[in-house]
Design an enzyme around this catalytic site. Sequence first.
Site, mmCIF file in Angstrom:
data_model
loop_
_atom_site.group_PDB
_atom_site.id
_atom_site.type_symbol
_atom_site.label_atom_id
_atom_site.label_comp_id
_atom_site.label_asym_id
_atom_site.label_seq_id
_atom_site.Cartn_x
_atom_site.Cartn_y
_atom_site.Cartn_z
ATOM 1 N N MET A 249 -16.921 29.187 -32.483
ATOM 2 C CA MET A 249 -17.239 30.581 -32.531
ATOM 3 C C MET A 249 -17.477 31.393 -33.792
ATOM 4 O O MET A 249 -18.041 32.340 -33.965
ATOM 5 C CB MET A 249 -16.016 31.356 -31.681
ATOM 6 C CG MET A 249 -14.791 31.507 -32.380
ATOM 7 S SD MET A 249 -13.649 32.506 -31.178
ATOM 8 C CE MET A 249 -12.209 31.244 -31.019
ATOM 9 N N ASP B 182 -13.063 21.555 -22.002
ATOM 10 C CA ASP B 182 -12.622 21.084 -20.925
ATOM 11 C C ASP B 182 -12.674 22.214 -19.738
ATOM 12 O O ASP B 182 -11.768 22.262 -18.541
ATOM 13 C CB ASP B 182 -10.789 20.948 -21.246
ATOM 14 C CG ASP B 182 -10.416 22.329 -21.993
ATOM 15 O OD1 ASP B 182 -11.283 23.190 -22.048
ATOM 16 O OD2 ASP B 182 -9.007 22.384 -22.124
ATOM 17 N N GLY B 183 -13.460 22.870 -19.960
ATOM 18 C CA GLY B 183 -14.009 23.919 -18.662
ATOM 19 C C GLY B 183 -12.937 25.182 -18.595
ATOM 20 O O GLY B 183 -12.959 25.682 -17.578
ATOM 21 N N ASP B 184 -12.033 25.456 -19.447
ATOM 22 C CA ASP B 184 -11.241 26.396 -19.394
ATOM 23 C C ASP B 184 -11.498 27.965 -19.672
ATOM 24 O O ASP B 184 -10.865 28.832 -19.861
ATOM 25 C CB ASP B 184 -9.499 26.078 -19.620
ATOM 26 C CG ASP B 184 -9.550 25.794 -21.001
ATOM 27 O OD1 ASP B 184 -10.811 25.739 -21.634
ATOM 28 O OD2 ASP B 184 -8.406 25.634 -21.722
ATOM 29 N N ASP C 293 5.966 -4.453 12.442
ATOM 30 C CA ASP C 293 7.131 -4.716 11.706
ATOM 31 C C ASP C 293 8.274 -5.153 12.715
ATOM 32 O O ASP C 293 9.107 -5.894 12.340
ATOM 33 C CB ASP C 293 7.337 -3.484 10.758
ATOM 34 C CG ASP C 293 6.398 -3.123 9.838
ATOM 35 O OD1 ASP C 293 5.969 -4.306 9.336
ATOM 36 O OD2 ASP C 293 6.386 -2.225 9.300
ATOM 37 N N HIS D 39 -0.825 4.855 7.237
ATOM 38 C CA HIS D 39 -1.762 4.029 7.255
ATOM 39 C C HIS D 39 -3.194 4.511 7.600
ATOM 40 O O HIS D 39 -3.972 3.771 7.954
ATOM 41 C CB HIS D 39 -1.578 2.570 8.087
ATOM 42 C CG HIS D 39 -0.185 2.091 7.957
ATOM 43 N ND1 HIS D 39 0.831 2.501 8.950
ATOM 44 C CD2 HIS D 39 0.362 1.540 6.989
ATOM 45 C CE1 HIS D 39 1.857 1.748 8.618
ATOM 46 N NE2 HIS D 39 1.565 1.321 7.633
ATOM 47 N N GLY E 37 -7.614 28.017 -38.087
ATOM 48 C CA GLY E 37 -8.202 26.899 -37.347
ATOM 49 C C GLY E 37 -8.601 25.855 -38.495
ATOM 50 O O GLY E 37 -8.789 24.694 -37.547
ATOM 51 N N GLY F 38 0.828 -1.248 0.020
ATOM 52 C CA GLY F 38 0.098 -0.087 -0.171
ATOM 53 C C GLY F 38 0.847 1.322 -0.054
ATOM 54 O O GLY F 38 0.391 2.299 -0.090
ATOM 55 N N HIS F 39 2.317 1.155 0.026
ATOM 56 C CA HIS F 39 3.145 2.150 0.242
ATOM 57 C C HIS F 39 3.856 2.361 -1.137
ATOM 58 O O HIS F 39 4.880 3.168 -1.127
ATOM 59 C CB HIS F 39 4.230 2.173 1.294
ATOM 60 C CG HIS F 39 3.401 1.833 2.615
ATOM 61 N ND1 HIS F 39 2.577 2.937 2.991
ATOM 62 C CD2 HIS F 39 3.512 0.771 3.574
ATOM 63 C CE1 HIS F 39 2.023 2.324 4.310
ATOM 64 N NE2 HIS F 39 2.592 0.988 4.452
HETATM 65 P P1 ADP Z 1 -9.457 24.743 -25.640
HETATM 66 O O1 ADP Z 1 -10.066 24.415 -24.159
HETATM 67 O O2 ADP Z 1 -9.714 23.655 -26.720
HETATM 68 O O3 ADP Z 1 -8.093 25.150 -25.595
HETATM 69 P P2 ADP Z 1 -10.883 26.970 -25.438
HETATM 70 O O4 ADP Z 1 -11.619 26.656 -24.366
HETATM 71 O O5 ADP Z 1 -9.923 28.064 -25.262
HETATM 72 O O6 ADP Z 1 -10.183 25.804 -26.161
HETATM 73 O O7 ADP Z 1 -12.199 27.425 -26.557
HETATM 74 C C1 ADP Z 1 -12.849 26.509 -26.901
HETATM 75 C C2 ADP Z 1 -13.812 27.103 -28.132
HETATM 76 O O8 ADP Z 1 -12.928 27.494 -29.353
HETATM 77 C C3 ADP Z 1 -14.654 26.240 -28.788
HETATM 78 O O9 ADP Z 1 -16.124 26.426 -27.936
HETATM 79 C C4 ADP Z 1 -15.017 26.825 -30.073
HETATM 80 O O10 ADP Z 1 -15.901 27.738 -30.150
HETATM 81 C C5 ADP Z 1 -13.621 27.725 -30.405
HETATM 82 N N1 ADP Z 1 -12.872 26.576 -31.502
HETATM 83 C C6 ADP Z 1 -12.272 25.455 -31.362
HETATM 84 N N2 ADP Z 1 -11.650 25.138 -32.508
HETATM 85 C C7 ADP Z 1 -11.997 26.363 -33.263
HETATM 86 C C8 ADP Z 1 -11.689 26.433 -34.636
HETATM 87 N N3 ADP Z 1 -10.656 25.436 -35.307
HETATM 88 N N4 ADP Z 1 -11.684 27.759 -35.170
HETATM 89 C C9 ADP Z 1 -12.718 28.665 -34.575
HETATM 90 N N5 ADP Z 1 -12.817 28.240 -33.140
HETATM 91 C C10 ADP Z 1 -12.708 27.095 -32.635
HETATM 92 MG MG MG Z 2 -11.629 24.779 -23.452
#
Ligand code: ADP
Ligand code: MG
Length: 571
Positions: free
Chosen positions: A491, A395-397, A112, A221, A482, A58-59
């Site tokens: 977008m 991915d939420g960023d 031990d 532990h 792109g 477990g370690h």
């Molecule tokens: P990632 O997380 O992939 O780095 P972001 O979160 O910064 O990207 O941006 C995501 C958005 O980018 C998507 O919702 C989409 O609208 C836009 N996007 C992704 N690929 C392209 C592309 N090839 N051309 C234009 N817009 C794009």
């Molecule tokens: Mg993103």
Amino acid sequence: MKKLINDPLRVVDEMLEGVVMADQRRVLLEGENIVVRSDYQDLMMAGKVSIVSGGGAGHEPAHGGYVGRGMLTAAVAGPVFTSPSVDAVLSAIMTVAGPAGVLLVVKNYTGDRLNFGLAAEIASAAGVRVEMLVVGDDVALDDDAGRVGRRGIAGTVFIHKVAGAAAEAGLSLAQVKAEAQDAAAGLFSMGLALSPCTVPAAGQPGFAIAEDDVEYGLGIHGESGVRRGRIQPADAMVEVLLQRIVERGSLERGDRVALMVNNLGGSAVQELDIVARHVLAGCTSRGINVEAAMVGTFLTALEMAGCSLSLMRVDDRTLKRLQAPSDASAWHGMTVPVAAIRRIPRVKTAEQDTLQGSGWPQRNEHAMRAVLQAVSHALQDNESVLTELDSRVGDGDIGISLARGARAIDDALDSLALDRPGVALQQLSAILRRVLGGTSGPLYSVFALRAGVTLAAHPHPDTIAAWAQALQAGCEAMIRLGGANAGDRTMLDALIPAATALASQPQDVTSLRAATEMASAAQAGAEQTRHLLPAKGRSSYLGERVLGHVDPGAFAVALWMQAVANALVAD
Ligand code: ADP
Ligand code: MG
């Protein structure tokens, strides 16, 4: 319980089978959970001392991962968190005992001590030269007097290394033990747990830590620690550990130490480096010289999140042992820290001071400032909405990225050439290029660059026709870079309709009216993305699962275009 296991009762056996299958330098002892160096016989014949360690499983990577040249000769694994039996330890000793003898390195736990201790007694009665060293490095608990003494935790890996290197150098059993004992006397560790862990055979966590709590000094532990505390910034929590180690170890200005930052199993690698950063700075400010360091996963408590710190006093000899080569798979060597961060100068890219472009009247300059502020605020205000959208389909960023870009726009407002909009857009392009990152970064940057160049060359940048051309040029550049086009659920599905709407405005319309039309086209375009299948970007991995959700990038465009229109209303 969700684990990558087959049978909870065969976890240790199967894990060790994996270990030796992956590494020809290690073998298993028949019928036992004991990992042995494949060349153990050569070592015995060469008259070198064998080093045996082990304990409950477990370690990982302890202890099997430390079997190799210059470290352990054999590692005995018990069931998870349970000491191996006397007979298992005895088998290990008898297998690797050569004329030079065997040193047992044992972490200080009653089980031990007893199992290794009795095995040593039996082996010794049978004529084997065997010595035992008990390591207790955990300074979490208040006092060692009158009790079982300090527990052995991650710092023990340093002792494996010192003993292993001394044995490899050909020292006698007594000398190897003495070196290891010296090292252990100056070894101090303490841990911090953020989450519990689940013993596979038990199926549920052995204890609980509330969402906002952490436990200082928790044993490996899950034995209770010294105290619970609230989660705080890493520096503050790490400081508690460091301060205690420094006190308990009586470490002072001028002392030389080796540092280990150890992952208890479930923390991200990036967190360990943040921990290391504080410890190294804390040692520097105390005048303690960290002469060797290692940051990683060395001795864990299954998947427990958290870390432990170990500081060991070193002299030239111990340092040499720590720096000596070893081919044990879990030993990655030690680095030499520096007292201050060293940065090298950046090579500057050609900058924008020399940009030329057509100018416009001062009232437009004010309007553009108001528009940029409004765009920036809209993106910052909606950060969490965007995060939420992108979490569903990406991915939420994107919220974080665009809010960062927005703040950068705010910061740059006073330095932009707002009197020449084409130049200002190119300056924005450079800013976005630097701060945005992700996919949006280069795409927005190329959009602003091409739009800016177009506008800069236009003789009347204060006309709707000029902005329509700029937007269209921006879209074309984004398509080129792109590779996405209208209908690919990006977008662009907001930008292209917006540019088209602007281009179809009659000449005499007000900028407010034009911007409103542009914004509603963007809004409609973004809304349409709900029904589009993704072709580009991260969403494309999700395929049909994104249907019904608006594309976050398109949504963001609609947001800031609406902000443009609103700012013109207010103008
Ligand atoms: P990632 O997380 O992939 O780095 P972001 O979160 O910064 O990207 O941006 C995501 C958005 O980018 C998507 O919702 C989409 O609208 C836009 N996007 C992704 N690929 C392209 C592309 N090839 N051309 C234009 N817009 C794009
Ligand atoms: Mg993103």
